[in-house]
Design an enzyme around this catalytic site. Structure first.
Site, PDB file in Angstrom:
ATOM      1  N   TYR A  26      -1.621  -0.478  11.140  1.00  0.00           N
ATOM      2  CA  TYR A  26      -1.891  -1.112   9.837  1.00  0.00           C
ATOM      3  C   TYR A  26      -0.737  -0.872   8.871  1.00  0.00           C
ATOM      4  CZ  TYR A  26      -3.482  -1.390   4.995  1.00  0.00           C
ATOM      5  OH  TYR A  26      -3.559  -1.659   3.645  1.00  0.00           O
TER       6      TYR A  26
ATOM      7  N   LYS B 141       1.993  -3.513   7.195  1.00  0.00           N
ATOM      8  CA  LYS B 141       2.141  -3.682   5.745  1.00  0.00           C
ATOM      9  C   LYS B 141       3.580  -3.395   5.330  1.00  0.00           C
ATOM     10  CE  LYS B 141      -0.517  -4.488   2.974  1.00  0.00           C
ATOM     11  NZ  LYS B 141      -0.945  -5.813   2.417  1.00  0.00           N
TER      12      LYS B 141
ATOM     13  N   THR C 226       0.832  -1.206   0.000  1.00  0.00           N
ATOM     14  CA  THR C 226       0.000   0.000   0.000  1.00  0.00           C
ATOM     15  C   THR C 226       0.867   1.256   0.000  1.00  0.00           C
ATOM     16  OG1 THR C 226      -1.430   1.320   1.453  1.00  0.00           O
ATOM     17  CG2 THR C 226      -0.156  -0.382   2.524  1.00  0.00           C
ATOM     18  N   ASP C 227       0.317   2.347  -0.505  1.00  0.00           N
ATOM     19  CA  ASP C 227       1.054   3.620  -0.463  1.00  0.00           C
ATOM     20  C   ASP C 227       1.154   4.137   0.978  1.00  0.00           C
ATOM     21  OD1 ASP C 227      -1.590   4.432  -0.025  1.00  0.00           O
ATOM     22  OD2 ASP C 227      -1.547   6.043  -1.512  1.00  0.00           O
ATOM     23  N   GLU C 228       0.378   3.541   1.894  1.00  0.00           N
ATOM     24  CA  GLU C 228       0.426   4.008   3.286  1.00  0.00           C
ATOM     25  C   GLU C 228       1.779   3.718   3.933  1.00  0.00           C
ATOM     26  OE1 GLU C 228      -3.135   3.539   5.619  1.00  0.00           O
ATOM     27  OE2 GLU C 228      -4.374   3.378   3.817  1.00  0.00           O
TER      28      GLU C 228
HETATM   29  P1  NAD Z   1     -10.352  -6.665   2.606  1.00  0.00           P
HETATM   30  O1  NAD Z   1     -10.280  -6.420   4.084  1.00  0.00           O
HETATM   31  O2  NAD Z   1     -11.594  -6.313   1.866  1.00  0.00           O
HETATM   32  O3  NAD Z   1     -10.072  -8.221   2.328  1.00  0.00           O
HETATM   33  C1  NAD Z   1      -9.089  -8.936   3.000  1.00  0.00           C
HETATM   34  C2  NAD Z   1      -9.327 -10.430   2.745  1.00  0.00           C
HETATM   35  O4  NAD Z   1      -8.264 -11.154   3.383  1.00  0.00           O
HETATM   36  C3  NAD Z   1     -10.634 -10.950   3.338  1.00  0.00           C
HETATM   37  O5  NAD Z   1     -11.285 -11.792   2.409  1.00  0.00           O
HETATM   38  C4  NAD Z   1     -10.191 -11.746   4.570  1.00  0.00           C
HETATM   39  O6  NAD Z   1     -11.054 -12.825   4.882  1.00  0.00           O
HETATM   40  C5  NAD Z   1      -8.818 -12.235   4.107  1.00  0.00           C
HETATM   41  N1  NAD Z   1      -7.924 -12.540   5.235  1.00  0.00           N
HETATM   42  C6  NAD Z   1      -7.673 -11.762   6.323  1.00  0.00           C
HETATM   43  N2  NAD Z   1      -6.827 -12.400   7.150  1.00  0.00           N
HETATM   44  C7  NAD Z   1      -6.513 -13.579   6.563  1.00  0.00           C
HETATM   45  C8  NAD Z   1      -5.683 -14.657   6.914  1.00  0.00           C
HETATM   46  N3  NAD Z   1      -5.001 -14.665   8.071  1.00  0.00           N
HETATM   47  N4  NAD Z   1      -5.590 -15.713   6.083  1.00  0.00           N
HETATM   48  C9  NAD Z   1      -6.288 -15.732   4.915  1.00  0.00           C
HETATM   49  N5  NAD Z   1      -7.117 -14.751   4.538  1.00  0.00           N
HETATM   50  C10 NAD Z   1      -7.215 -13.682   5.349  1.00  0.00           C
HETATM   51  O7  NAD Z   1      -9.076  -5.937   2.008  1.00  0.00           O
HETATM   52  P2  NAD Z   1      -8.884  -5.214   0.579  1.00  0.00           P
HETATM   53  O8  NAD Z   1      -9.326  -3.805   0.696  1.00  0.00           O
HETATM   54  O9  NAD Z   1      -9.444  -6.094  -0.479  1.00  0.00           O
HETATM   55  O10 NAD Z   1      -7.301  -5.209   0.500  1.00  0.00           O
HETATM   56  C11 NAD Z   1      -6.604  -6.314  -0.088  1.00  0.00           C
HETATM   57  C12 NAD Z   1      -5.121  -6.050  -0.009  1.00  0.00           C
HETATM   58  O11 NAD Z   1      -4.802  -4.847  -0.694  1.00  0.00           O
HETATM   59  C13 NAD Z   1      -4.591  -5.862   1.424  1.00  0.00           C
HETATM   60  O12 NAD Z   1      -3.337  -6.484   1.497  1.00  0.00           O
HETATM   61  C14 NAD Z   1      -4.458  -4.360   1.571  1.00  0.00           C
HETATM   62  O13 NAD Z   1      -3.446  -4.031   2.484  1.00  0.00           O
HETATM   63  C15 NAD Z   1      -4.072  -3.963   0.158  1.00  0.00           C
HETATM   64  N6  NAD Z   1      -4.453  -2.605  -0.253  1.00  0.00           N
HETATM   65  C16 NAD Z   1      -5.735  -2.183  -0.111  1.00  0.00           C
HETATM   66  C17 NAD Z   1      -6.083  -0.900  -0.551  1.00  0.00           C
HETATM   67  C18 NAD Z   1      -7.509  -0.421  -0.438  1.00  0.00           C
HETATM   68  O14 NAD Z   1      -7.767   0.743  -0.760  1.00  0.00           O
HETATM   69  N7  NAD Z   1      -8.464  -1.235  -0.031  1.00  0.00           N
HETATM   70  C19 NAD Z   1      -5.119  -0.074  -1.124  1.00  0.00           C
HETATM   71  C20 NAD Z   1      -3.798  -0.549  -1.250  1.00  0.00           C
HETATM   72  C21 NAD Z   1      -3.481  -1.829  -0.820  1.00  0.00           C
HETATM   73  P1  TYD Z   2     -10.536   4.584   4.844  1.00  0.00           P
HETATM   74  O1  TYD Z   2     -11.561   4.206   3.836  1.00  0.00           O
HETATM   75  O2  TYD Z   2     -10.584   3.944   6.187  1.00  0.00           O
HETATM   76  O3  TYD Z   2      -9.113   4.348   4.144  1.00  0.00           O
HETATM   77  P2  TYD Z   2      -7.623   4.774   4.645  1.00  0.00           P
HETATM   78  O4  TYD Z   2      -7.682   5.213   6.049  1.00  0.00           O
HETATM   79  O5  TYD Z   2      -6.875   3.499   4.487  1.00  0.00           O
HETATM   80  O6  TYD Z   2      -7.175   5.848   3.711  1.00  0.00           O
HETATM   81  O7  TYD Z   2     -10.596   6.153   5.069  1.00  0.00           O
HETATM   82  C1  TYD Z   2     -10.419   7.053   3.984  1.00  0.00           C
HETATM   83  C2  TYD Z   2     -10.429   8.452   4.549  1.00  0.00           C
HETATM   84  O8  TYD Z   2     -11.739   8.730   5.058  1.00  0.00           O
HETATM   85  C3  TYD Z   2      -9.484   8.652   5.714  1.00  0.00           C
HETATM   86  O9  TYD Z   2      -8.935   9.965   5.631  1.00  0.00           O
HETATM   87  C4  TYD Z   2     -10.368   8.537   6.950  1.00  0.00           C
HETATM   88  C5  TYD Z   2     -11.707   9.071   6.452  1.00  0.00           C
HETATM   89  N1  TYD Z   2     -12.919   8.486   7.081  1.00  0.00           N
HETATM   90  C6  TYD Z   2     -13.893   9.323   7.617  1.00  0.00           C
HETATM   91  O10 TYD Z   2     -13.782  10.567   7.592  1.00  0.00           O
HETATM   92  N2  TYD Z   2     -15.006   8.740   8.173  1.00  0.00           N
HETATM   93  C7  TYD Z   2     -15.177   7.408   8.238  1.00  0.00           C
HETATM   94  O11 TYD Z   2     -16.201   6.933   8.799  1.00  0.00           O
HETATM   95  C8  TYD Z   2     -14.171   6.551   7.674  1.00  0.00           C
HETATM   96  C9  TYD Z   2     -14.319   5.059   7.718  1.00  0.00           C
HETATM   97  C10 TYD Z   2     -13.063   7.144   7.109  1.00  0.00           C
END
Ligand code: NAD
Ligand code: TYD
Length: 339
Positions: free
Chosen positions: A153, A157, A125-127
């Site tokens: 988090y 990562k 992630t970019d985080e």
């Molecule tokens: P999500 O929370 O929607 O899905 C995570 C999945 O992983 C779920 O299906 C969960 O059951 C499974 N999981 C969790 N723990 C597990 C374990 N111990 N063993 C097997 N499966 C397990 O997450 P997402 O938003 O789809 O993100 C997917 C990946 O992308 C993550 O690694 C996250 O860090 C990365 N990512 C997400 C974003 C975003 O904006 N959502 C951006 C950049 C990177």
């Molecule tokens: P989020 O979707 O949790 O992603 P991330 O924290 O990984 O970027 O949150 C996106 C942005 O929205 C973040 O700046 C936090 C804000 N946020 C709110 O203001 N209210 C909310 O209820 C949530 C879940 C997030």
């Protein structure tokens, strides 16, 4: 070609599985997922009967189980999406983030070393770069930006991300890493900003904006992320990191207003609540490397992607209503009850 996709019952992993099965009819996709609160088997219903697809309920931390699956499937590639993914939950309970995100990644890479693999891809992630100041719009994350995490988090990562690169340098494991910005689109779990605001607005509930809503995220439509990973898997250079995202920066408050407008709901639903601890101000990706090397650029503009996403939540009420009517209610009460 057999690809193990971990975390495929979650948001991005499921979209990736749909993309890969649609694009490569001769690939076998094995989804390994623990089905935590964030995993949803019903999401995978459209591919459950596909002969090229297999679902296995498994924890990536379960070394014996993971080795057993590798022995059975002999995967050519592994794409690791499995993670605890919500910053707010990591602030409440960091431990499971370290277990799954770091130790689980180690188990997967050990399995790759033991059984041999063409490619291990880590979805990071970019985080991991921390945040950028709001008053420096000229600054962007490049792959050279120092790792400087803020939340449990992002720290977990980053730990995994660095471990993956260490397995390349130390053992020669053929890895790639992608660091992507915030995704949005179908099947996004309703604890995250965009789906939470859509669900609350549709239920005429308050829209809880943290702080002043001025934080900026660089939003990417999930399909564009999946296409980028597909490209990295097939054409990316081993041992390299690729940033994914770019040029879709939005303030939280503006997104919430767009959602209100699209759903015909009053902005008076917006409620400013206590800010997140350690809240990152701005994320912004410089995608020059992946563009120059692999020809990738985001295809979906935010204005189009958000309308498609809102429409998906309108058309798939049952999917998210089932989620928010369960255990999620306790989570919501705990996080937002006295905020
Ligand atoms: P999500 O929370 O929607 O899905 C995570 C999945 O992983 C779920 O299906 C969960 O059951 C499974 N999981 C969790 N723990 C597990 C374990 N111990 N063993 C097997 N499966 C397990 O997450 P997402 O938003 O789809 O993100 C997917 C990946 O992308 C993550 O690694 C996250 O860090 C990365 N990512 C997400 C974003 C975003 O904006 N959502 C951006 C950049 C990177
Ligand atoms: P989020 O979707 O949790 O992603 P991330 O924290 O990984 O970027 O949150 C996106 C942005 O929205 C973040 O700046 C936090 C804000 N946020 C709110 O203001 N209210 C909310 O209820 C949530 C879940 C997030």
């Amino acid at each position: 070609m057999t690809i193990i996709v971990t975390g495929g019952a979650g948001f991005i992993g499921s979209n990736f599985i749909f993309h890969m099965l649609g694009k490569y009819p001769d690939y076998r996709i094995v989804c390994l997922d623990k089905l935590t609160y964030a995993g949803n088997l019903s999401t995978l219903a459209p591919v459950m009967d596909n002969p090229n697809f297999r679902f296995v309920k498994l924890d990536i931390c379960d070394r014996e189980g993971v080795y057993g699956l590798f022995e059975e499937e002999h995967p050519d590639m592994v794409v690791n999406f499995a993670a605890e993914s919500h910053v707010d939950r990591s602030i409440e309970n960091p431990e499971v983030f370290l277990q799954t995100n770091i130790l689980g990644t180690q188990v997967l890479m050990d399995a790759c070393r033991k059984f041999g693999i063409q490619r291990y891809h880590q979805v990071s992630t970019d985080e991991v770069y921390g945040d950028l100041p709001l008053d420096r719009p000229d600054l962007f994350f490049t792959e050279e930006t120092p790792i400087h995490t803020s939340s449990p988090y992002s720290s977990s990562k980053a730990g995994a991300d660095l471990l993956v690169l260490a397995y390349y340098r130390t053992y020669g494991l053929p890895v790639t890493v992608s660091r992507c910005s915030n995704n949005y689109g179908p099947y996004h779990f309703p604890e995250k900003l965009i789906p939470l605001m859509i669900a609350n607005a549709l239920n005429d509930k308050p829209l809880p904006v943290y702080g002043k809503g001025e934080n900026v995220r660089d939003w990417l439509y999930v399909e564009d992320h999946c296409k980028a990973i597909d490209l990295i898997l097939h054409k990316g250079r081993v041992g390299e990191v690729y940033n994914i995202g770019g040029h879709n920066e939005m303030r939280n408050i503006d997104i919430v207003k767009i959602i209100c407008k699209a759903l015909g709901k009053p902005e008076s639903l917006i409620t400013f609540v206590t800010d997140r601890k350690g809240h990152d101000m701005r994320y912004a990706i410089d995608p020059t490397k992946i563009h120059n090397e692999l020809g990738w650029l985001p295809e979906t503009k935010f204005a189009d992607g958000i309308q498609k996403t809102i429409q998906w939540y309108l058309n798939n009420r049952e999917w998210w209503e089932t989620i928010i009517s369960g255990e999620y209610q306790n989570y919501y009460e705990k996080m937002y009850g006295n905020r």
